[in-house]
Scaffold this motif. Structure first.
Motif, PDB file in Angstrom:
ATOM      1  N   ILE A  97       0.844  -1.195   0.000  1.00  9.10           N
ATOM      2  CA  ILE A  97       0.000   0.000   0.000  1.00  9.10           C
ATOM      3  C   ILE A  97       0.883   1.249   0.000  1.00  9.10           C
ATOM      4  O   ILE A  97       1.762   1.404   0.852  1.00  9.10           O
ATOM      5  N   VAL A  98       0.639   2.127  -0.968  1.00  5.45           N
ATOM      6  CA  VAL A  98       1.427   3.348  -1.127  1.00  5.45           C
ATOM      7  C   VAL A  98       0.669   4.512  -0.485  1.00  5.45           C
ATOM      8  O   VAL A  98      -0.517   4.716  -0.775  1.00  5.45           O
ATOM      9  N   PRO A  99       1.316   5.292   0.381  1.00  4.76           N
ATOM     10  CA  PRO A  99       0.631   6.403   1.073  1.00  4.76           C
ATOM     11  C   PRO A  99       0.133   7.489   0.117  1.00  4.76           C
ATOM     12  O   PRO A  99       0.638   7.649  -1.002  1.00  4.76           O
ATOM     13  N   VAL A 100      -0.856   8.247   0.590  1.00  3.31           N
ATOM     14  CA  VAL A 100      -1.422   9.379  -0.156  1.00  3.31           C
ATOM     15  C   VAL A 100      -1.397  10.615   0.744  1.00  3.31           C
ATOM     16  O   VAL A 100      -1.231  10.496   1.960  1.00  3.31           O
ATOM     17  N   TYR A 101      -1.581  11.801   0.146  1.00  2.57           N
ATOM     18  CA  TYR A 101      -1.607  13.023   0.950  1.00  2.57           C
ATOM     19  C   TYR A 101      -2.478  14.065   0.260  1.00  2.57           C
ATOM     20  O   TYR A 101      -2.731  14.004  -0.949  1.00  2.57           O
ATOM     21  N   LEU A 102      -2.945  15.021   1.057  1.00  2.00           N
ATOM     22  CA  LEU A 102      -3.914  16.008   0.587  1.00  2.00           C
ATOM     23  C   LEU A 102      -3.233  17.256   0.024  1.00  2.00           C
ATOM     24  O   LEU A 102      -2.338  17.820   0.643  1.00  2.00           O
ATOM     25  N   LEU A 103      -3.701  17.688  -1.149  1.00  6.34           N
ATOM     26  CA  LEU A 103      -3.280  18.948  -1.750  1.00  6.34           C
ATOM     27  C   LEU A 103      -4.479  19.886  -1.773  1.00  6.34           C
ATOM     28  O   LEU A 103      -5.565  19.492  -2.204  1.00  6.34           O
ATOM     29  N   THR A 104      -4.291  21.108  -1.317  1.00  9.65           N
ATOM     30  CA  THR A 104      -5.396  22.067  -1.246  1.00  9.65           C
ATOM     31  C   THR A 104      -4.987  23.403  -1.871  1.00  9.65           C
ATOM     32  O   THR A 104      -3.815  23.603  -2.235  1.00  9.65           O
ATOM     33  N   GLN A 105      -5.951  24.307  -1.966  1.00  9.99           N
ATOM     34  CA  GLN A 105      -5.644  25.659  -2.439  1.00  9.99           C
ATOM     35  C   GLN A 105      -4.577  26.318  -1.567  1.00  9.99           C
ATOM     36  O   GLN A 105      -3.773  27.118  -2.045  1.00  9.99           O
ATOM     37  N   LYS A 106      -4.557  25.968  -0.282  1.00 11.10           N
ATOM     38  CA  LYS A 106      -3.650  26.626   0.662  1.00 11.10           C
ATOM     39  C   LYS A 106      -2.225  26.087   0.596  1.00 11.10           C
ATOM     40  O   LYS A 106      -1.265  26.833   0.825  1.00 11.10           O
ATOM     41  N   ASN A 107      -2.051  24.788   0.304  1.00 10.44           N
ATOM     42  CA  ASN A 107      -0.694  24.237   0.352  1.00 10.44           C
ATOM     43  C   ASN A 107      -0.113  23.895  -1.022  1.00 10.44           C
ATOM     44  O   ASN A 107       1.019  23.437  -1.116  1.00 10.44           O
ATOM     45  N   ILE A 108      -0.874  24.119  -2.101  1.00 11.05           N
ATOM     46  CA  ILE A 108      -0.421  23.688  -3.421  1.00 11.05           C
ATOM     47  C   ILE A 108       0.871  24.375  -3.844  1.00 11.05           C
ATOM     48  O   ILE A 108       1.687  23.812  -4.599  1.00 11.05           O
ATOM     49  N   GLN A 109       1.120  25.588  -3.343  1.00  5.19           N
ATOM     50  CA  GLN A 109       2.336  26.309  -3.721  1.00  5.19           C
ATOM     51  C   GLN A 109       3.594  25.589  -3.226  1.00  5.19           C
ATOM     52  O   GLN A 109       4.708  25.885  -3.683  1.00  5.19           O
ATOM     53  N   ASN A 110       3.440  24.638  -2.302  1.00  3.59           N
ATOM     54  CA  ASN A 110       4.588  23.902  -1.773  1.00  3.59           C
ATOM     55  C   ASN A 110       4.941  22.680  -2.619  1.00  3.59           C
ATOM     56  O   ASN A 110       5.897  21.959  -2.300  1.00  3.59           O
ATOM     57  N   TYR A 111       4.203  22.439  -3.702  1.00  2.00           N
ATOM     58  CA  TYR A 111       4.402  21.229  -4.509  1.00  2.00           C
ATOM     59  C   TYR A 111       4.637  21.564  -5.966  1.00  2.00           C
ATOM     60  O   TYR A 111       4.236  22.618  -6.469  1.00  2.00           O
ATOM     61  N   ASP A 112       5.303  20.643  -6.644  1.00  2.00           N
ATOM     62  CA  ASP A 112       5.523  20.758  -8.084  1.00  2.00           C
ATOM     63  C   ASP A 112       4.211  20.453  -8.802  1.00  2.00           C
ATOM     64  O   ASP A 112       3.616  19.386  -8.603  1.00  2.00           O
ATOM     65  N   VAL A 113       3.742  21.354  -9.635  1.00  2.00           N
ATOM     66  CA  VAL A 113       2.464  21.170 -10.323  1.00  2.00           C
ATOM     67  C   VAL A 113       2.652  20.768 -11.783  1.00  2.00           C
ATOM     68  O   VAL A 113       1.692  20.646 -12.529  1.00  2.00           O
ATOM     69  N   SER A 114       3.896  20.505 -12.176  1.00  2.00           N
ATOM     70  CA  SER A 114       4.190  20.257 -13.596  1.00  2.00           C
ATOM     71  C   SER A 114       3.949  18.809 -14.018  1.00  2.00           C
ATOM     72  O   SER A 114       3.919  18.520 -15.211  1.00  2.00           O
ATOM     73  N   GLY A 115       3.843  17.912 -13.062  1.00  2.00           N
ATOM     74  CA  GLY A 115       3.679  16.507 -13.437  1.00  2.00           C
ATOM     75  C   GLY A 115       3.226  15.668 -12.254  1.00  2.00           C
ATOM     76  O   GLY A 115       2.787  16.176 -11.235  1.00  2.00           O
ATOM     77  N   TRP A 116       3.358  14.344 -12.423  1.00  2.00           N
ATOM     78  CA  TRP A 116       2.976  13.414 -11.360  1.00  2.00           C
ATOM     79  C   TRP A 116       4.074  13.291 -10.329  1.00  2.00           C
ATOM     80  O   TRP A 116       5.243  13.545 -10.595  1.00  2.00           O
ATOM     81  N   GLN A 117       3.694  12.847  -9.149  1.00  2.00           N
ATOM     82  CA  GLN A 117       4.646  12.633  -8.088  1.00  2.00           C
ATOM     83  C   GLN A 117       4.943  11.145  -7.952  1.00  2.00           C
ATOM     84  O   GLN A 117       4.226  10.309  -8.394  1.00  2.00           O
TER      85      GLN A 117
END
Length: 325
Positions: free
Chosen positions: A305-325
């Motif tokens: 089982i591979v973990p998942v995590y929540l992306l929101t309007q508030k924290n999306i700036q902390n992640y790469d939005v150009s592709g899959w993780q």
């Protein structure tokens, strides 16, 4: 003349000796030459870059080793997926990687059992088969947790919600997401009065299926203020439908996957609230490793089982939005 004959005989004996040595050394060497491992992979659809990323990770390892990968796309057609598996059996693959079109389909289960009888190992990836006796290894995201994360964010944001649920009924992974979502809502006091699922819409997890259905539903008088899509493709279709309608009220839209498109919409579309990020890269890497463990009869965990995590309007700036993780 006699000397010439003796010379030819001597040459013949030397040639025969060299040939014998060559054959003997070839006999010793051939068993040490690794045979090519053959893997057959069939995904419910490749009209979703998520599965393409999983397959790319598998392909990388296969190419490094110089083995063979057959990749198939049944296009959400379970009969075609059965035919692809029959073809894998005929090709005598060592391992079948399957993302099932319909995890509860009896014909698909029967075809996979035929593969098992032929000595082929089975790996289910991203979504499960109902019959737990089929797969040698199951590699999935934490789908129940994904549903919980969406529900928890909704509860935090809105004390009440009228919900349109976008689902893909044949995918057991999506059913697990819904179970996590539903169980979390039900854990709230007085949830029946505060959270209402007004309708469920079958989308097959496809943007082009979702868009007209959501557009039609919201064009009618409705009190819905929330859309919970159990995959990002549906969430993107829903957001496009809402943009086309130009409603003068906000509709909170949730997805699950963490696709690049949905991540960009979290930055730019006020209706996009959150998505739960899966990692097709990690799913693909774990699938590739499991393929070779099974091909060489090494032990492998039955459930990964591979973990998942929540992306929101508030924290999306902390992640790469150009592709899959």
């Amino acid at each position: 003349m006699q000397n010439k004959w003796k010379f030819n005989l001597k040459s013949l004996i030397i040639f025969a000796f060299i040939l014998t040595i060559f054959v003997y050394l070839s006999y010793l060497w051939l068993p040490l030459t690794p045979r090519k491992i053959k893997i057959g992979a069939t995904y419910m659809t490749l009209n979703n870059s998520f599965y393409g990323v999983i397959n790319e990770e598998l392909k990388k390892k296969v190419n490094i080793r110089g083995d063979i990968l057959y990749t198939r796309n049944p296009g959400l057609n379970v009969t075609k997926q059965c035919q692809e598996i029959d073809d894998f059996i005929a090709k005598k693959v060592d391992v079948i990687v399957i993302n099932p079109v319909d995890g509860e389909n009896h014909k698909l289960a029967k075809t996979l059992f035929k593969a098992k009888k032929a000595g082929i190992k089975i790996i289910e990836v991203d979504s499960q088969l109902k019959n737990k006796q089929i797969a040698d290894c199951s590699i999935v995201s934490d789908n129940y947790q994904a549903g919980k994360l969406i529900a928890s964010n909704l509860i935090k944001k809105a004390p009440r919600a009228n919900i349109v649920l976008l689902e893909h009924g044949n995918a057991l992974s999506v059913k697990e997401r819904y179970q996590g979502f539903s169980d979390t809502l039900k854990s709230q006091n007085n949830y029946q009065n505060n959270y209402h699922i007004l309708t469920k819409i079958e989308t097959l997890g496809q943007t082009e299926v979702t868009l007209p259905k959501v557009k039609h539903y919201f064009a009618l008088a409705t009190t819905a203020n929330t859309i919970v899509a159990l995959d990002d493709q549906s969430a993107v279709g829903a957001l496009a439908a809402l943009d086309a309608l130009q409603l003068n009220r906000p509709i909170n839209v949730y997805g699950i996957d963490g696709s690049a498109t949905m991540k960009r919409l979290l930055e730019t579309n006020p209706n996009a609230q959150a998505t739960v990020a899966q990692s097709p890269i990690n799913l693909g890497k774990k699938t590739a490793n499991a393929c070779y463990q099974l091909a060489f009869n090494k032990p492998v965990k039955r459930n990964i089982i591979v973990p998942v995590y929540l992306l929101t309007q508030k924290n999306i700036q902390n992640y790469d939005v150009s592709g899959w993780q």
